[in-house]
Structure formats: structure tokens, C-alpha cells
Design an enzyme around this catalytic site. Sequence first.
Site, PDB file in Angstrom:
ATOM      1  N   GLU A  64       0.823  -1.218   0.000  1.00 21.56           N
ATOM      2  CA  GLU A  64       0.000   0.000   0.000  1.00 21.56           C
ATOM      3  C   GLU A  64       0.852   1.261   0.000  1.00 21.56           C
ATOM      4  OE1 GLU A  64      -0.592  -2.626   1.910  1.00 21.56           O
ATOM      5  OE2 GLU A  64      -2.602  -3.293   1.351  1.00 21.56           O
ATOM      6  N   HIS A 133     -11.312  -4.754   8.825  1.00 19.78           N
ATOM      7  CA  HIS A 133     -11.895  -4.393   7.521  1.00 19.78           C
ATOM      8  C   HIS A 133     -13.153  -3.532   7.669  1.00 19.78           C
ATOM      9  CE1 HIS A 133      -9.438  -7.797   6.179  1.00 19.78           C
ATOM     10  NE2 HIS A 133      -9.646  -7.438   4.936  1.00 19.78           N
TER      11      HIS A 133
END
Lengths: 330, 332
Positions: A64, A133
Site C-alpha cells: 500500500e 476491515h
Amino acid sequence: MTAAPLRMTYREACRQAIRDALLADPRSFVMGEDVGKYGGCYAVTKGLLEEFGPERILDTPLAELGITGAGIGAALAGLRPIVEIMTCNFSLLALDQILNNAATIPHMSGGQFAVPLVIRMATGGGRQLAAQHSHSLEGWYAHIPGLKVLAPGTVEDARHMLAAALADPNPVLIFEHIVLYNAEGDLDPAVTAVDIEHARIRRPGRDVSIITYGNSLPKSLAAAEALAAEGIPAEVLDLRVLRPLDMPAILESVRRTRRAVLVDEGWRSGSLSAEIAARLADEAFFDLDAPVRRVCSAEVPVPYAAHLEEAALPQVADIVAAARELVKPR
Amino acid sequence: MTAKIPLERGHLQEIYRQMLRIRRFEAKCVELYQAQKIRGFLHLYDGEEAVAVGVMQALEPRDAVLATYREHGQALARGVPMGPLLAEMLGKAEGVCRGRGGSMHIFDRERRFFGGNAIVGGGLPLAVGIAMADKRLRPGAVTACFFGEGAVAEGAFHESMNLAAIWQLPVLFVCENNLYAMGVPLEDAESQTDIYRKADAYRIPTMQVNGMEPVKMEFAARTAVEHIRAHGGPYFLECRTYRFRAHSMFDTQAYRTRDEIEGWKQRDPIERLRAWMQDNHQLTADEAARIDADIAAEIAAAVAFAEAGTLEPVADLERFVIMESVVQESPR
């Protein structure tokens, strides 16, 4: 003659927006984890690899920080990247690049460089994806000068905000709520663009302003419907843009209704709703007939079990109760 | 591949002049720091000049450069003018970044100098992205990314190596291995102290270079840049070097000995090149004196420019936080 509205999902609206962007500007491209062959973790980019090829729909390793930094570099040197980060929880691995480079370089360089970058990420809870998440971190990003932060809560905004974000010379973060991807809505074919400056009144009302964004928007609209049945006309203001905040719209609504409920899926402490509440205290104190109320997520990592997750997130009944208490004090 | 270096008198004198210019500029910076005209952190490049000067010989205006927070030498060697550079360090509106960046954040769009970055490793992913853009928009351009050996402990290093390798991007990675990450010796921080082997693990062609020797640095850089332009993919240089001064102005250097520092100073790239050139009739006393005088004049002019600079109005504090338009980034 007006064309009939198009019915589509939020996911499809996001996909069409990306497709339009790729067609409109050869400098634009999508990069992210599983955006290509897999079709996107939330299936937003499905089919685009086949149409645009691997140079425009770029599958990346699980990195990321690296891919976000690469997006910033590509924007600095003339491309128009759309970086997808699977969920905003993962974006913390890229936070250094977002804050220390994307948000900082234009100012730190004395205006020599702009970073016309769009980062899309999924946010929020409600699908039992547990604590890594499901969080809503858009409020953190809205803390950072140099960024613009968008939270489309309608199919129309999902369809049109991306084009405005790409036209903006600044780094723009778009938070797409995971529960909304399957939501359907009507798209007015006459609307071909939206702004990324203004909040919008989604339901006018007289007695209380429910100020919200993202997936709390449909919950707030449902709450307003329930309140109407009780004889309480509630207004629902969709922030749409979390940074910069549309304070004139917020103040206009609250000065009219004299009461405010802020609904924010982030944790209460230090949240975006805390910022709005502070500004209302600063700027609308004498216009208020009641304290500002907040409906936020419980201060826990969002749990897996359905009943616990439900208890952790803002729900329609919580919004109704908060608004009712302001309008009809015991 | 064998790169060609024009080893004639004029070129050698130019390399010497550029290194000496950096050294003398930074000596002036120390004075200005002690006079409290430069504030904040000040990281000096003394001892490492051959790396920046050597690498820049291989670059063209179309190429891009990313620098560290120890970047005065990288900036000067790239051609960032000394006056606006010093004005930046004095916090003046005439500075390259209008006083917003300071010593650690020198940017120069005209020279494709994408900044001193004070997040260790923070420039590496940017280099990957700039190379992605250049591959499409400016074919043949190379992005040179400077970083210290401390950066190789960061995730950003490994992610960037991998991305540049799998996408075969035209990045020249320049590791300035000065053996200390602030005060942490290389052998305390890395299981593999031959840094180039890390790049090798990503299947990036590499070379370990004596960073104290400008001609070897230039040769390595030209070889690497020719390889990148011919093949498209990245190249990695590990430049073994040493900083003669402290990490910053707030460093008692408890982590290394005076003997060690003195030992490295025997390998001073500037002194050794001067001695070699004089011994081999490449630099007369008159020429050396003229170079000294030219540099002194340039520094004096830069100081005058910076001192005469104005202060950015406080009313413009928030200017450039949000940009009104995309500045067109174009090669010189």
C-alpha cells in the site's frame, strides 16, 4: 421531454465513473491490489482490464505504501492516477505517503508541484468483516490540510464525484462505503456532473437537522421518515465533502431548525462529528435551542458477531432517539 | 558495457570545481548557522561530494532527481542556483520554496528536482511513480533517487525495489552508504551489510562503487544510466562513502572515534583529486586559485542575495495548501 431515470447500484455507478474517466483522459489509469484480473475486491473494476488493458488497469503487489507513493510520483510527473486501496484500514500502511508527501509537497515546495491524485478506498462496517476491515477512518483524513475528502452517499455522487475529483489539482480521497455498493438508486440522466464543494439537503425539515454522510445517510433518511410519523419534521443534510467542510450549508440548516444531530460512523472521540460540534458551538451557539447531539460508533474495534457489530455502529433507532430527545425534551 | 568519460583536463577541473563549490558552500552554511541565520536542522554533505557530483555528470535536463534531507550537494550539483537555495535556508520569499521548505526540502521544478525528503525512504516510492509517468510521457528519461543506507531498513525501500523491478521502470537508485544511520552503525542495523546484494535479490543490476572517488562515481553512473536508457529497467548503485561532519548540528558523535573520522579524511575526494591533478599537470596553481576565487565570488553573491531577501507575507501562510491549478511540470 425528460429521460426516464436509470436504476443502478452504487457499485455500478463507481464502475461507470472509472470507465468514463479512462475514456476521457489518456493520462488516467487505475492501480491497486486485485483491480485487474480479480476485478476488484468489491468488484468495482470488473471488466475494465479487458477493455483498457494492463497499462491502464494495473494490478499491484500488496504494497500500500509503495503503490500510493508511486501514484503520488506519477501525479507529480503528469499522469492522473486513480489508486484503489482495498479498505481504509489498509490505508494506514500508506498514511506516510498520503500525509508526508501528497498533502505536503505542494505547500512545502512553495507551489512548484501539484499532486492531482485520486485515492479510492472502501470504508465502514456492517458486513461482518470484523475489526481490520470495518473501520471508518475518513475523519482522520479530514484532519489533514492539503487533502480533499469525499464521501459519496448516493448513487448519483458515486457516479459523478470521480470526474470532479480527477479535475481537481489536489489529492482527493474518496471513501466508498462497503454497505452501499449493493444499494440501488435512481440516476437522473440529465445530471452529468456534481460539484465537490457543497453539502446537500437530502430531505428538508423544520425542527432538527440530521447532519451525516456515507452509509449513515440512508440510515438518517430512514430515521427522518420514522420521525415524520411521530410528527417531527427532520431535515437530513448530506455532507458529501468531509474536507473542506461546507460550513455555510451546515450553519444555514442548523440556524433554521435550531437543533442538530450529527451522525458519524467514526469513533466519537476526536471524530469529524466532534469538529462539527465544536464549530457549531463557536458559530451557532446562540441559534441553538438544544445541545448538539452525536450518534457515533461505539468505542470498540468493530466486532464480527452480527449483534455486536450492530450494537457498535450507528443505527436508525439511535438517530431517531437522539432527534426526538432534542425536539421533545422530557 | 563500458561508459565513456571525457577524462580531459577541462572535465576534471569541472568535477573538482563542483565538489569544492559544495564544500565551501556548506562551510558558509555552518557560519550562517552559528550566526543563527540558518535555523532548524542542518545536515551537511562534507565527504560525500563525489557521489552527487559523479552521478549528476550522467544525467540530462530531461531526467528527474529525488534527494534526501542531506541534499544541498545534490541540489547544487543538479544546477539549483545557489542564491535561491541559500535564500530558502534563510527562510526568505526568494528561496526556491518561498521559505516553506528550508534546508531539508529543496525543490526546483525547472530542474526536475523533486525535493529533499526528510522521511527516510520517503522519496523511493515517488521515484517509482515519476518513472512510471516518464516511461509514458518522456521516453528515455531516467529518475535518479538518492537515499542513505539507513533507508534500506524501511519497508518503502523494499516495496520500491520490487515495483521498479517488476514493472521495469527507468530508476537509478543511488544508495549513499555512509556507514551510519544517524548514530547507528551499519553492522548493528543490517543483517546484510553489502547493500547492493539487497537490490540483487530483486534482480536489479547493481554495482558497488567507491564513493570517495569522483571519477569512479561518474563512470558507474554513466554505465548505469546507459544501461537504463538501453534496457528501460532500473539500476542500483551502492556508493561507499563517509560523512566527515556530524549527522546534524546537534550531534556529539559519541558513536564513532576521532581516529576513524581522521582515517576517512585521508580519502577526501576533493583533496585527493586536487593532488592528483596537480601531480599530473592537470591543474596549475593559477587555475586552482581562479577556481577558488570564482567559488568565493559565487558564495558571496548568494549570501548577499539571500540576506537581501524579503519575508513571505504572513497573509500568504496558507497559500499552496490547496492548489488552484496543476503546475505544468516540464523539462528545462
